[in-house]
Write a protein that holds these residues in place. Structure first.
Motif, PDB file in Angstrom:
ATOM      1  N   LYS A  51       0.855  -1.191   0.000  1.00  0.00           N
ATOM      2  CA  LYS A  51       0.000   0.000   0.000  1.00  0.00           C
ATOM      3  C   LYS A  51       0.888   1.236   0.000  1.00  0.00           C
ATOM      4  CE  LYS A  51      -3.455   2.427   2.755  1.00  0.00           C
ATOM      5  NZ  LYS A  51      -4.247   2.391   3.991  1.00  0.00           N
ATOM      6  N   GLU A  52       0.593   2.161  -0.896  1.00  0.00           N
ATOM      7  CA  GLU A  52       1.323   3.422  -0.894  1.00  0.00           C
ATOM      8  C   GLU A  52       0.717   4.333   0.162  1.00  0.00           C
ATOM      9  OE1 GLU A  52       1.846   6.980  -3.937  1.00  0.00           O
ATOM     10  OE2 GLU A  52       3.098   5.232  -4.435  1.00  0.00           O
ATOM     11  N   ILE A  53       1.516   4.656   1.177  1.00  0.00           N
ATOM     12  CA  ILE A  53       1.085   5.570   2.236  1.00  0.00           C
ATOM     13  C   ILE A  53       1.170   7.003   1.713  1.00  0.00           C
ATOM     14  CG2 ILE A  53       1.595   6.473   4.540  1.00  0.00           C
ATOM     15  CD1 ILE A  53       2.732   3.668   5.210  1.00  0.00           C
ATOM     16  N   ASP A  54       2.292   7.317   1.091  1.00  0.00           N
ATOM     17  CA  ASP A  54       2.532   8.597   0.431  1.00  0.00           C
ATOM     18  C   ASP A  54       3.632   8.323  -0.599  1.00  0.00           C
ATOM     19  OD1 ASP A  54       5.165   8.963   1.629  1.00  0.00           O
ATOM     20  OD2 ASP A  54       4.194   9.715   3.431  1.00  0.00           O
ATOM     21  N   PRO A  55       4.066   9.315  -1.362  1.00  0.00           N
ATOM     22  CA  PRO A  55       5.051   9.025  -2.416  1.00  0.00           C
ATOM     23  C   PRO A  55       6.396   8.490  -1.921  1.00  0.00           C
ATOM     24  CG  PRO A  55       3.978  11.127  -2.835  1.00  0.00           C
ATOM     25  CD  PRO A  55       3.540  10.678  -1.468  1.00  0.00           C
ATOM     26  N   PHE A  56       6.646   8.525  -0.616  1.00  0.00           N
ATOM     27  CA  PHE A  56       7.931   8.092  -0.084  1.00  0.00           C
ATOM     28  C   PHE A  56       7.848   6.889   0.852  1.00  0.00           C
ATOM     29  CE2 PHE A  56       8.167  12.688  -0.867  1.00  0.00           C
ATOM     30  CZ  PHE A  56       9.105  12.670  -1.884  1.00  0.00           C
ATOM     31  N   HIS A  57       6.636   6.414   1.146  1.00  0.00           N
ATOM     32  CA  HIS A  57       6.473   5.345   2.129  1.00  0.00           C
ATOM     33  C   HIS A  57       5.414   4.347   1.686  1.00  0.00           C
ATOM     34  CE1 HIS A  57       8.028   8.838   4.347  1.00  0.00           C
ATOM     35  NE2 HIS A  57       8.750   7.927   4.957  1.00  0.00           N
ATOM     36  N   GLY A  58       5.710   3.072   1.928  1.00  0.00           N
ATOM     37  CA  GLY A  58       4.751   2.020   1.644  1.00  0.00           C
ATOM     38  C   GLY A  58       4.490   1.188   2.885  1.00  0.00           C
ATOM     39  N   GLU A  59       3.406   0.429   2.828  1.00  0.00           N
ATOM     40  CA  GLU A  59       3.040  -0.460   3.928  1.00  0.00           C
ATOM     41  C   GLU A  59       2.791  -1.859   3.377  1.00  0.00           C
ATOM     42  OE1 GLU A  59      -0.361  -1.118   7.403  1.00  0.00           O
ATOM     43  OE2 GLU A  59      -0.579   0.567   6.014  1.00  0.00           O
ATOM     44  N   VAL A  60       3.406  -2.842   3.998  1.00  0.00           N
ATOM     45  CA  VAL A  60       3.166  -4.242   3.654  1.00  0.00           C
ATOM     46  C   VAL A  60       1.823  -4.635   4.261  1.00  0.00           C
ATOM     47  CG1 VAL A  60       3.980  -6.613   3.951  1.00  0.00           C
ATOM     48  CG2 VAL A  60       5.634  -4.763   3.575  1.00  0.00           C
ATOM     49  N   LYS A  61       0.949  -5.203   3.432  1.00  0.00           N
ATOM     50  CA  LYS A  61      -0.384  -5.615   3.878  1.00  0.00           C
ATOM     51  C   LYS A  61      -0.638  -7.056   3.442  1.00  0.00           C
ATOM     52  CE  LYS A  61      -3.193  -3.271   5.429  1.00  0.00           C
ATOM     53  NZ  LYS A  61      -3.506  -2.992   6.831  1.00  0.00           N
ATOM     54  N   SER A  62      -1.466  -7.744   4.202  1.00  0.00           N
ATOM     55  CA  SER A  62      -2.045  -9.044   3.823  1.00  0.00           C
ATOM     56  C   SER A  62      -1.027 -10.080   3.369  1.00  0.00           C
ATOM     57  CB  SER A  62      -3.118  -8.851   2.746  1.00  0.00           C
ATOM     58  OG  SER A  62      -4.151  -8.052   3.260  1.00  0.00           O
ATOM     59  N   MET A  63       0.130 -10.118   4.038  1.00  0.00           N
ATOM     60  CA  MET A  63       1.099 -11.192   3.760  1.00  0.00           C
ATOM     61  C   MET A  63       0.548 -12.485   4.349  1.00  0.00           C
ATOM     62  SD  MET A  63       4.259 -11.030   2.351  1.00  0.00           S
ATOM     63  CE  MET A  63       5.164 -12.238   3.266  1.00  0.00           C
ATOM     64  N   ARG A  64       0.501 -13.507   3.516  1.00  0.00           N
ATOM     65  CA  ARG A  64       0.037 -14.809   3.990  1.00  0.00           C
ATOM     66  C   ARG A  64       0.685 -15.888   3.144  1.00  0.00           C
ATOM     67  NH1 ARG A  64      -3.942 -17.441   6.747  1.00  0.00           N
ATOM     68  NH2 ARG A  64      -4.696 -19.386   5.881  1.00  0.00           N
ATOM     69  N   VAL A  65       1.200 -16.907   3.820  1.00  0.00           N
ATOM     70  CA  VAL A  65       1.680 -18.117   3.163  1.00  0.00           C
ATOM     71  C   VAL A  65       0.808 -19.248   3.674  1.00  0.00           C
ATOM     72  CG1 VAL A  65       3.634 -19.692   2.857  1.00  0.00           C
ATOM     73  CG2 VAL A  65       4.041 -17.222   2.971  1.00  0.00           C
ATOM     74  N   HIS A  66       0.295 -20.035   2.745  1.00  0.00           N
ATOM     75  CA  HIS A  66      -0.563 -21.161   3.124  1.00  0.00           C
ATOM     76  C   HIS A  66       0.205 -22.066   4.093  1.00  0.00           C
ATOM     77  CE1 HIS A  66      -2.928 -24.847   2.814  1.00  0.00           C
ATOM     78  NE2 HIS A  66      -3.921 -24.045   2.445  1.00  0.00           N
ATOM     79  N   ALA A  67      -0.488 -22.591   5.093  1.00  0.00           N
ATOM     80  CA  ALA A  67       0.144 -23.427   6.122  1.00  0.00           C
ATOM     81  C   ALA A  67       0.957 -24.572   5.511  1.00  0.00           C
ATOM     82  CB  ALA A  67      -0.912 -23.973   7.072  1.00  0.00           C
TER      83      ALA A  67
END
Length: 153
Positions: free
Chosen positions: A64-80
């Motif tokens: 997710k782009e927070i602003d033009p200089f920062h991002g956020e990792v979202k919804s990381m999931r690896v199947h069990a």
């Protein structure tokens, strides 16, 4: 393993994300659940990837782009069934490369503080993330931890 941009239209990803939401509901109190549903992940500021091993969907993640200089990792999931095979590392490295190509200065994330989330925290630590203070829109929460990876300019 194949990392693909995903438009979130397929049944397989809908079911995969539903399992993610159910895990979050089972491990985090409602006020501390920050996982986005499929509609939330379709926002224009979010880039979403799926990871396949052959024809099998084994992981997903979003940036997710927070602003033009920062991002956020979202919804990381690896199947069990695929955990421990290096898939999470490959996806994190991919998102870091995308963030660098976008000239982000930092990547941030929120994850749970409970034992269930220890493997996720260890994965991020392994890739250079460090603990930090909450960032907007998050607030201090005993059920959450916040991490940041400073990127080279």
């Amino acid at each position: 393993m194949d990392i693909r941009l995903d438009n979130l239209e397929g049944q397989a990803i809908a079911e995969f994300l539903q399992q993610h939401i159910e895990d979050m509901k089972a491990t985090s109190p409602p006020e501390s659940k920050h996982a986005l549903d499929i509609e939330g992940l379709r926002a224009s500021e979010i880039t979403f990837w799926t990871v396949y091993s052959g024809a099998e969907l084994v992981a997903c993640g979003a940036l997710k782009e927070i602003d033009p200089f920062h991002g956020e990792v979202k919804s990381m999931r690896v199947h069990a069934s695929a955990r421990g095979a290096g898939i999470g590392s490959k996806l994190v490295r991919h998102m870091v490369e995308v963030a660098k190509n976008r000239a982000y200065r930092a990547l941030r994330l929120e994850t749970g503080s409970m034992e269930f989330f220890r493997p996720a925290r260890n994965l991020y630590l392994k890739h250079g993330f460090t603990y930090c203070e909450p960032f907007w829109p998050y607030k201090e929460d005993p059920n959450s931890v916040f991490m940041v990876l400073e990127l080279e300019p």
